[in-house]
Structures are given as structure tokens and as C-alpha cells.
Design a protein around this motif. Structure first.
Motif, PDB file in Angstrom:
ATOM      1  N   CYS A 223       0.629  -1.267  -0.015  1.00  0.00           N
ATOM      2  CA  CYS A 223      -0.176  -0.205  -0.184  1.00  0.00           C
ATOM      3  C   CYS A 223       0.818   1.418   0.139  1.00  0.00           C
ATOM      4  CB  CYS A 223      -1.011  -0.023   1.184  1.00  0.00           C
ATOM      5  SG  CYS A 223      -1.822   1.591   1.428  1.00  0.00           S
ATOM      6  N   CYS A 226       0.113   3.042   3.592  1.00  0.00           N
ATOM      7  CA  CYS A 226       0.404   2.380   4.989  1.00  0.00           C
ATOM      8  C   CYS A 226       1.495   1.373   4.938  1.00  0.00           C
ATOM      9  CB  CYS A 226      -0.808   1.654   5.795  1.00  0.00           C
ATOM     10  SG  CYS A 226      -1.247   0.179   4.854  1.00  0.00           S
ATOM     11  N   CYS A 249      -6.031  -2.650  -0.442  1.00  0.00           N
ATOM     12  CA  CYS A 249      -5.388  -2.504   1.151  1.00  0.00           C
ATOM     13  C   CYS A 249      -6.439  -2.496   2.087  1.00  0.00           C
ATOM     14  CB  CYS A 249      -4.652  -1.370   1.138  1.00  0.00           C
ATOM     15  SG  CYS A 249      -4.112  -0.933   2.894  1.00  0.00           S
ATOM     16  N   HIS A 251      -6.532  -2.476   5.128  1.00  0.00           N
ATOM     17  CA  HIS A 251      -6.474  -1.655   6.211  1.00  0.00           C
ATOM     18  C   HIS A 251      -6.821  -0.305   6.036  1.00  0.00           C
ATOM     19  CE1 HIS A 251      -3.780   1.096   8.924  1.00  0.00           C
ATOM     20  NE2 HIS A 251      -4.235   0.164   9.710  1.00  0.00           N
ATOM     21  N   CYS A 252      -6.514   0.233   4.726  1.00  0.00           N
ATOM     22  CA  CYS A 252      -6.881   1.788   4.290  1.00  0.00           C
ATOM     23  C   CYS A 252      -8.182   1.912   3.348  1.00  0.00           C
ATOM     24  CB  CYS A 252      -5.694   2.391   3.580  1.00  0.00           C
ATOM     25  SG  CYS A 252      -4.023   2.212   4.455  1.00  0.00           S
TER      26      CYS A 252
HETATM   27 ZN   LIG Z   1      -2.820   0.583   3.473  1.00  0.00          ZN
END
Ligand SMILES: [Zn+2]
Length: 301
Positions: A223, A226, A249, A251-252
Motif C-alpha cells: 500500500c 500504510c 489494501c 487496512h486503508c
Molecule cells: Zn494501506
């Protein structure tokens, strides 16, 4: 070791024998230097053209040679026999500005003499590489002779650029300005089988994802925000000379596009990759995007 700095002029002509265009050598110029880089002798010959009867406009403009000049020289085979004699049998390194002249010469030798090695060549060095290294210029760019001469503060007064002998004299002066025995030795190649293999090798972009040089490790996508590894969301496709796939991603919550390009050279592989944010398609476009990816380009790694 003595040095011969050589330069050629050529005319782009259509060869019926080869059913294609080629560069026919029309002039050869060279200057011979001793170990201290002092000029010992020069060689300058017009070559009578056998394929092209007329000079292309840009060649005429560049060299100021005329169609009559083209007919006044000696044929290629004879000129090269004289050049070989002039070079002699002692240890000599031949230098040219970039390796194009050597490639063109091999092409001409093949056509007119029937063999694809150069009998006068035992050691070769690309002077453009030497000067670029000495000036700490990037190897990805190709500095022209005039530009390099200007950078080295060499005046071109009294020289007719784009004529073989004067270009070789200017090249020789560039060599004098940057000369270091170590650097030149480092970039000098013995002209055996490997030398010709390397010249014949054409760099290419790898388009087959199953090529053993396509390293799966280099296909991983991280990513851009991150730095965590993203999940692959589409098959790889080969487009615009590179492999491309969609990633995400978690997470994001960021859709990403990862592009990797592999370029194979004789002795190295160049890998370029980039990851960009992939804007999600707008609502109205999504309906039309449902078609599956075309079979011939979708690939699983
Ligand atoms: Zn990310």
C-alpha cells in the motif's frame, strides 16, 4: 596500448538483397594515438556506395557530401582491406562514440564480405561510455559527441562536424580530456564470441508471465499509504509493455493498481514497478464494466 578512434558516416538505403532498409557506410575516418594519446596518423576515405545511388536529404544536409562524392570513393571491401592494413597487428583498442558505428560496420561486413565479425577488431571500447562515466552522467542517457565536447570545454573551430575524420578527431580530444588508464581498461572489451553475442542481443520487454525471470516476489504490492501488503483483486494483464493488476489494501480500504515491467538485457534484468491509487469507477460506468477481462490477456501468476 595504442588507440584508434574511429567514426563512420552512413546513408540509409533500401537493400533488395535484404528486402529492407539498412545503413550503408559512405565514409570512414580514424585517428591513431600512441600510449600518451599523441596523434600518430589519420585515415580518411570516402566509400563508393553500391546500394544507395543518392544521399538522403538529412545525410546530405548533415555531412555536406554530394551524390558525386558518393561515386568518387573506393568500394567498401577495398577500403576495409586498407583500413585493416592501416590498423596493423599490434595491440590496439578501437574506440567509437556509442556502439552504433560498430553495429553498422558489422551489418556492412555481412552484406559485402559475407562474415559477421570485424577482422581488424581485437579490443573495443565505447568512448561515449568512458566520457559519461568520467563526467558522472547517468548511463540511461546518451550524450551526443557535440554536447560532450561542449561540457569538456572543447572548441569545434576548424572542424567539420558530421564528417568522419573530424568527428574522430573531436572524439579523440574528448578521450584526452577524460583519460585515465583504469577507466579505459575497465571499459575495454576483448572482441571474442561474447562481444558479438552481446552486440547481437536485442533487449526486450518480457510479456510472458511464466518467464522464469518474472519473480513473484517482485509482483507483490504494498500500500502506498500504510506500507502493508495489499490483496490481489484481479488477474495480471499485460498492457502498455507491463504487467498490471488490481489490488486492495484492507487496512486503508484503498483500491490500488500495481504495474511491473521487466526488461531483459544481455547481462541484466531491469525491473520497474509502481503502485497507484485506483479511483473506483463511477456508478454509471460500473454497469458496462461487468464484461470479464479478455481471455488472451488475463493471466494467472
Ligand atoms: Zn494501506
Amino acid at each position: 596500448m595504442q588507440y584508434v578512434v574511429m567514426d563512420l558516416e552512413w546513408n540509409n538505403v533500401y537493400s533488395i538483397k535484404r528486402s529492407g532498409f539498412m545503413n550503408e557506410v559512405i565514409e570512414i575516418g580514424a585517428v591513431r594515438l600512441d600510449e600518451q594519446l599523441r596523434e600518430i596518423d589519420t585515415f580518411s576515405h570516402l566509400i563508393k556506395s553500391q546500394i544507395g545511388k543518392r544521399l538522403r536529404g538529412h545525410v546530405r544536409a548533415l555531412t555536406h557530401l554530394t551524390n558525386e562524392d558518393l561515386q568518387s570513393g573506393t568500394p567498401f571491401t577495398q577500403t576495409m582491406a586498407q583500413f585493416r592494413k592501416w590498423i596493423g597487428n599490434g595491440p590496439v583498442t578501437v574506440l567509437t562514440w556509442g556502439d552504433t558505428d560498430i553495429r553498422v560496420l558489422i551489418e556492412n561486413f555481412k552484406l559485402f564480405n559475407g562474415f559477421d565479425t570485424l577482422p581488424f577488431l581485437t579490443y573495443y571500447a565505447d568512448l561515449q561510455k568512458i566520457v559519461q562515466a568520467a563526467l558522472h552522467l547517468s548511463t540511461t542517457q546518451q550524450t551526443g559527441l557535440s554536447a560532450a565536447a561542449a561540457m569538456l570545454g572543447i572548441g569545434e573551430d576548424g572542424l567539420s562536424l558530421h564528417r568522419a575524420l573530424d568527428d574522430s578527431l573531436l572524439s579523440a580530444e574528448c578521450l584526452r580530456r577524460v583519460f585515465s588508464e583504469n577507466l579505459v581498461e575497465q571499459l575495454t572489451l576483448p572482441c571474442g564470441e561474447e562481444f558479438y553475442e552481446r552486440l547481437r542481443f536485442k533487449a526486450y520487454i518480457i510479456s510472458d508471465i511464466h518467464n522464469p525471470n518474472v519473480d513473484p516476489e517482485r509482483m507483490r504490492c504494498f500500500c502506498d499509504q500504510c506500507g502493508r501488503e495489499a490483496q490481489q483483486k484481479s488477474d495480471w494483464i499485460f498492457t502498455c509493455r507491463a504487467f498490471r493488476a488490481k489490488f486492495f489494501c484492507p487496512h486503508c480500504k484503498r483500491p490500488l493498481q500495481h504495474t511491473v515491467r521487466f526488461k531483459q538485457y544481455y547481462d541484466r534484468l531491469d525491473i520497474h514497478s509502481k503502485t497507484v491509487y485506483l479511483e473506483p469507477p463511477k456508478e454509471e460506468e460500473q454497469a458496462s464494466k461487468k464484461a470479464p477481462p479478455r481471455m488472451e490477456t488475463a493471466m494467472k501468476l
